[in-house]
Design an enzyme around this catalytic site. Structure first.
Site, PDB file in Angstrom:
ATOM      1  N   GLU A  16      14.101  -6.682  12.069  1.00 11.84           N
ATOM      2  CA  GLU A  16      14.563  -7.581  11.009  1.00 11.84           C
ATOM      3  C   GLU A  16      15.538  -6.944  10.036  1.00 11.84           C
ATOM      4  OE1 GLU A  16      11.693 -10.063   9.024  1.00 11.84           O
ATOM      5  OE2 GLU A  16      10.334  -9.966  10.734  1.00 11.84           O
ATOM      6  N   ASP A  89       8.649  -8.561  12.512  1.00 16.40           N
ATOM      7  CA  ASP A  89       7.342  -8.248  11.925  1.00 16.40           C
ATOM      8  C   ASP A  89       6.201  -8.966  12.638  1.00 16.40           C
ATOM      9  OD1 ASP A  89       8.605  -6.658  10.113  1.00 16.40           O
ATOM     10  OD2 ASP A  89       8.501  -8.090   8.456  1.00 16.40           O
ATOM     11  N   ASP A  91       3.775 -10.955  12.082  1.00 18.69           N
ATOM     12  CA  ASP A  91       3.124 -12.028  11.340  1.00 18.69           C
ATOM     13  C   ASP A  91       3.755 -13.348  11.791  1.00 18.69           C
ATOM     14  OD1 ASP A  91       5.621 -12.046  10.097  1.00 18.69           O
ATOM     15  OD2 ASP A  91       4.896 -11.088   8.270  1.00 18.69           O
ATOM     16  N   GLU A  93       5.926 -15.399  10.378  1.00 19.48           N
ATOM     17  CA  GLU A  93       7.375 -15.472  10.203  1.00 19.48           C
ATOM     18  C   GLU A  93       8.076 -14.624  11.254  1.00 19.48           C
ATOM     19  OE1 GLU A  93       9.172 -17.411   8.116  1.00 19.48           O
ATOM     20  OE2 GLU A  93       7.262 -18.312   7.536  1.00 19.48           O
ATOM     21  N   TYR A 305       2.322  -1.291   7.550  1.00 24.46           N
ATOM     22  CA  TYR A 305       2.841  -2.599   7.149  1.00 24.46           C
ATOM     23  C   TYR A 305       2.173  -3.066   5.864  1.00 24.46           C
ATOM     24  CZ  TYR A 305       4.708  -7.306   7.813  1.00 24.46           C
ATOM     25  OH  TYR A 305       5.388  -8.501   7.672  1.00 24.46           O
ATOM     26  N   ARG A 307       2.066  -6.069   4.298  1.00 20.57           N
ATOM     27  CA  ARG A 307       1.567  -7.438   4.102  1.00 20.57           C
ATOM     28  C   ARG A 307       0.301  -7.611   4.947  1.00 20.57           C
ATOM     29  NH1 ARG A 307       7.238  -8.082   4.656  1.00 20.57           N
ATOM     30  NH2 ARG A 307       8.224  -8.568   2.654  1.00 20.57           N
ATOM     31  N   HIS A 350      -3.460  -6.937  10.535  1.00 20.55           N
ATOM     32  CA  HIS A 350      -2.942  -5.589  10.303  1.00 20.55           C
ATOM     33  C   HIS A 350      -4.007  -4.718   9.665  1.00 20.55           C
ATOM     34  CE1 HIS A 350       1.203  -6.806  11.150  1.00 20.55           C
ATOM     35  NE2 HIS A 350       0.945  -7.891  10.451  1.00 20.55           N
TER      36      HIS A 350
END
Length: 708
Positions: A16, A89, A91, A93, A305, A307, A350
């Site tokens: 990203e 990532d 997740d 998104e 990570y 988040r 995570h």
């Protein structure tokens, strides 16, 4: 021969961000090209709803404006590659970004396209991910799609309603509006709170050359409640000169357990409380630490990570940290590893936030980090390492002293065993010795000294800060780790909320928007609905709920209510443009009270021919003989707000305290909102000679030039 062909294959890895790409390319070497998508390349257009209501709410995706060139470059890179690895990532998104990239690339290349994910940017983690590619998780993509469509349906329907009924340019969001409601409701509690006076009494005692101070806790065998200075002075008169005897000495020991590694919300809370960072700043710095820092000749992703809602830690990391502890603090290593329970409702996708390598201590990397990076990395490193160490122990001594009918108490604590505190440099002061006490025993006589009566006022509910609003959002199931910081940022950017002394304060505009949305859509702008949505999105991700069924169940009653509000909601534009008796000094036309981005102001009704504007008077100037008004002003440099008289420079009254719509009952001056660390926010008189709810500590902050 087969091995030779294998090594010649060209692999394109798409992440990203450029920083992440740089770090990963450093690890992979020849045969690999690492490029960045810069987030979403394909998304919903901003100019229209782009949701097909009649066909199962299918979204209409387009190439994001300004990203077509980048997409073509990635398509060209994919065409020249044998393998494409989508490494956005791990997740929802990130999964959606990979899903869109897959659809955009698959017809432009013969390469094999797969998905890889990792929790940390280290050579081992990256190479392991490449060895275990997978297909795209459609359920996770559908969960992101459901969230995106739902937010679009809410935002793109409520915002036009606000344009029509209130003011052009306003906007509303599903989650942000609930957070705004929490902040506005807390503000109402703050405004409604009436402080009550109370007093405390401390006294000096001594044994030989050792002197200490204790506080009055009981009088005539009852808990002390002192509501006036007279009540305090009466007690002082009664006990002055009386023998002071040690009544009781108690010792106790408390076990202090280490805390688990950080989740996103706990990291934001701790960084706000200890470092003064906003949630946005915390996440920006954490992103830098995660994506990679140049440490000498090596580029290193320093943390995992950032988040996450889990405290789970990989066994490899557990073994690594226990090995480090055994070498550096062998006496503080528990015989078995410590496992922490994952919170209820956590997705657990995570690990908890931790350093990628325990050997990279804060001291060893400080020369490569900025001050802000080092401070955040230090609390992450300390929290993780300490989580696998022995408990600390503190010893507390509590002494009761009898003086006539009064009972005074003093306590002192100190660490008797540091345990995990050995790696925490910012040792909590509450665990340190609070007072130096001599050796005392019951029945012992002490010498008495000076008395210290002190006036206080009860404190109302505290306004939300970044730390407390994030804690509340997490507790109520509103939002997810990736959304806490954006929620606060959006409210600030829209000027629905401002920061004052690190507190989140709703503006007049924010209060008005909140009132309309809550009254019109009580079933949507509430905590339970928002929490239920998060649970439903989790079900979609687990393939337990069809995404467009979820949207359909929401949209039908929402549309009925929307149509009803559009027909019945009274327009408030007339309220925002209120006529006044003020006359424009430039053209003679009436001035109109308007609500702008930064609150109410006066504007000439002759606009656009006349552009004259003025601040709204907040109070009458208290200076004797002055007929001016106090208005908000801003400094020329940083634009910091202060409040001064309209008759400046003839009248030079100024203050940094904001006037409120209230008059002091003691002296007739106006009240302002004040703040100090001891009392928090409170309302007090602006008159430095008036003691009405006036904190003795804030007199130095009063910037007022008042002379008769």
């Amino acid at each position: 021969m087969a091995e030779s062909k294998k090594t010649k294959k060209k692999t394109l890895v798409i992440v990203e961000s450029p920083a992440k790409a740089k770090t990963i390319e450093h690890y992979l070497g020849a045969g690999y090209t690492v490029k960045a998508s810069m987030g979403h390349l394909i998304d919903l257009p901003k100019s229209r709803l782009a949701i097909d209501i009649g066909h199962d709410f299918e979204p209409e995706y387009i190439t994001v404006r300004g990203r077509a060139k980048l997409l073509k470059e990635l398509q060209k890179d994919a065409k020249n590659s044998d393998i494409v690895l989508l490494a956005s990532d791990n997740d929802r998104e990130g999964e959606a970004i990979s899903w869109h990239l897959n659809h955009a690339l698959k017809d432009k290349t013969k390469a094999t396209i797969n998905r890889i994910t990792f929790n940390e940017i280290t050579p081992v983690a990256i190479k392991d991910a490449i060895k275990h590619p997978r297909t795209i998780d459609d359920a996770k993509v559908n969960a992101q799609k459901a969230r995106r469509v739902l937010d679009r349906l809410v935002g793109y329907n409520l915002s036009p309603l606000l344009w029509k009924k209130v003011k052009n340019g306003l906007s509303a969001g599903r989650v942000q509006s609930v957070a705004l409601r929490l902040i506005c409701e807390r503000e109402q509690e703050v405004e409604n709170f009436i402080p009550e006076e109370y007093w405390t009494l401390d006294a000096d005692f001594s044994k030989g050359k050792s002197k200490f101070t204790a506080q009055l806790v009981q009088y005539k065998d009852e808990k002390v409640e002192l509501h006036s200075e007279k009540a305090v002075q009466d007690i002082i008169k009664e006990i002055e000169g009386k023998d002071c005897i040690v009544k009781d000495v108690k010792e106790s020991e408390k076990t202090v357990r280490p805390k688990p590694p950080f989740t996103t919300s706990k990291l934001q809370q701790t960084a706000a409380n200890r470092l003064g960072y906003t949630s946005r700043k915390t996440m920006q710095i954490a992103q830098q630490l995660y994506e990679g820092i140049q440490i000498g000749s090596t580029r290193v992703g320093l943390i995992t990570y950032m988040r996450t809602d889990s405290v789970r830690i990989s066994q490899t990391a557990i073994d690594d940290v226990r090995s480090w502890i055994s070498k550096n603090f062998p006496d503080d290593l528990p015989p078995e590893q410590i496992d922490y329970a994952v919170g209820k409702g956590a997705q657990d996708a995570h690990e908890g936030i931790r350093p990628t390598y325990t050997t990279y201590t804060p001291d060893s990397v400080k020369e490569y980090l900025t001050r802000d990076q080092l401070r955040l990395y230090a609390i992450i490193w300390e929290r993780f390492v300490s989580s696998q160490m022995n408990n600390a122990k503190s010893k507390t001594i509590s002494v009761d002293i009898k003086a006539g009918d009064a009972l005074f108490r003093v306590s002192a604590s100190k660490l008797s065993y540091k345990g995990f505190y050995n790696v925490i440099k910012t040792l909590a002061s509450k665990e340190e010795m609070k007072a130096s006490l001599p050796a005392l025993k019951a029945g012992e006589k002490l010498a008495s000294g000076k008395f210290y009566p002190e006036q206080h006022f009860t404190q109302g509910p505290a306004r939300y800060t970044d730390a407390s609003i994030v804690k509340t959002l997490e507790e109520k199931g509103i939002g997810r780790p990736s959304t806490y910081a954006p929620i606060i940022s959006v409210l600030l950017d829209r000027y629905y909320v401002t920061r004052s002394n690190k507190q989140l304060v709703p503006t007049q505009l924010g209060k008005m928007i909140c009132k309309i949305l809550v009254e019109s859509f009580p079933d949507v702008i509430n905590e339970q609905f928002t929490s239920d949505v998060e649970n439903d999105l989790d079900k979609v991700e687990r393939n337990e709920l069809v995404w467009n069924t979820m949207i359909g169940d929401f949209y039908k009653p929402f549309k009925v209510r929307l149509d009803a509000v559009n027909d019945s909601q009274e327009s408030l534009k007339g309220v925002l443009d209120e006529k006044t008796d003020e006359v424009c000094e430039k053209c003679g036309k009436p001035m109109v009270k308007k609500l702008g981005r930064f609150g109410y102001f006066l504007a000439c009704s002759g606009f656009p021919e006349c552009h004259n504007t003025k601040s709204i008077p907040l109070a009458k100037c208290p200076r004797a003989g002055c007929n001016g008004y106090i208005v908000a002003r801003k400094t020329k440099g940083k634009g910091k707000e202060f409040y001064g008289c309209t008759n400046y420079p003839e009248c030079q009254f100024i203050t940094h305290f904001k006037p409120i719509n209230a008059v002091c009952p003691k002296c007739g001056w106006f009240l302002v909102e004040k703040y100090d660390k001891k009392n928090g926010s409170f309302k007090g008189c602006i008159n430095p000679d008036c003691d009405y709810l006036h904190s003795p500590e804030d007199t130095g902050d009063l910037v007022a030039a008042v002379e008769d």
